[in-house]
Design an enzyme around this catalytic site. Structure first.
Site, PDB file in Angstrom:
ATOM      1  N   MET A 156       0.855  -1.180   0.000  1.00 52.77           N
ATOM      2  CA  MET A 156       0.000   0.000   0.000  1.00 52.77           C
ATOM      3  C   MET A 156       0.896   1.237   0.000  1.00 52.77           C
ATOM      4  O   MET A 156       1.866   1.233   0.760  1.00 52.77           O
ATOM      5  CB  MET A 156      -0.821  -0.026   1.301  1.00 52.77           C
ATOM      6  CG  MET A 156      -2.198   0.533   1.213  1.00 52.77           C
ATOM      7  SD  MET A 156      -2.248   2.291   1.624  1.00 52.77           S
ATOM      8  CE  MET A 156      -1.726   2.330   3.324  1.00 52.77           C
ATOM      9  N   PRO A 157       0.620   2.167  -0.829  1.00 50.51           N
ATOM     10  CA  PRO A 157      -0.421   2.264  -1.858  1.00 50.51           C
ATOM     11  C   PRO A 157      -0.062   1.470  -3.120  1.00 50.51           C
ATOM     12  O   PRO A 157       1.036   0.928  -3.245  1.00 50.51           O
ATOM     13  CB  PRO A 157      -0.453   3.759  -2.179  1.00 50.51           C
ATOM     14  CG  PRO A 157       0.394   4.441  -1.171  1.00 50.51           C
ATOM     15  CD  PRO A 157       1.375   3.414  -0.714  1.00 50.51           C
TER      16      PRO A 157
END
Lengths: 67, 67, 67, 67, 67, 67
Positions: E1-2
């Site tokens: 993430m991201p």
């Protein structure tokens, strides 16, 4: 890497099921492709049933026939 | 198969419009590619206008110019 | 906006069919949602049939039954 | 429904591994969410290692450290 | 993430440009969202120009007007 | 074209940060690929932390370790 995106309609997905989906999809990457789980990302998208169609019709109107 | 994903901003999409989008996109697959509608999936994502940008700016701030 | 992504297996998609898919999907956005075609994007992904599965099996092995 | 998209770099994915990924991901949907496998779609995208980055660097340049 | 996915037509993207896109997109996540670059993934999809349409037409036929 | 999709967990993304992400991602396309910002689209998806997993676990349960 890898990145797995699971799209389902937004009915009946419990926190425990989400946990199992993430664990299970990650394990597939480890078992089948020998990937590192620490870099394996799983994202679950819950789509409103009125926004998903199959056979030209919304799931919200067809859920008795198709699951 | 096929799978069609339609992303629009989350303004003004009525249930009837969703129904028409799903029916219309499915019909395109049948008419143009001779696909089976029973295996054709359409997913509509409604994105908040503040999360969609064009020309470097959010739609929520530019909707008078661009639609 | 909008953005439409069409995923199909990489069999039998001719240039003329791509042209029709792009024109047809754009026209849906204009007719149903009153969107501006100049900002409507359509992307077609052609997926190898061995990379697409339904009912737990690859399309490349099931194409007699499902289209 | 559901729709599962698996993205991996385009190294070392054999036909047998693709078969296992599709079967395994479909089985997760059946076991965990009680979905119908006949409407469960799995799409595998193989991304060139030079097109995938983590930690700001391409996989093609970091594959000794990260898998 | 991201996770960042960049889709462009498959013209003129050099290895150095890919490197810069991955580094730049990762840096945005660090600078703006204070994310950890080690868990930031960037995937570049190069789409054939004949598979991308805008204004109802393929890029391969309109590249003089739109970039 | 291009189309950039940014997926992050739905924590702590302020309107100002969204504005900066859209402006920054668009500028990358202009600077690195010489693209036209007027046809560059950026879509931010905010995913619930319980729907995003890494290392086989949900972010909502691991956010102390990974960001």
């Amino acid at each position: 890497m890898p990145y797995i995106n699971i799209k389902v309609t937004d009915e009946q997905v419990t926190p425990e099921q989400k946990r199992q989906l993430i664990a299970g999809a990650t394990q597939l990457m480890v078992n089948i492709l020998n990937k590192n789980p620490q870099t394996t990302h799983v994202v679950i998208d819950e789509v409103p049933a009125s926004n998903w169609g199959v056979n030209g019709q919304q799931y919200s109107g067809t859920k008795n026939q198709v699951k």
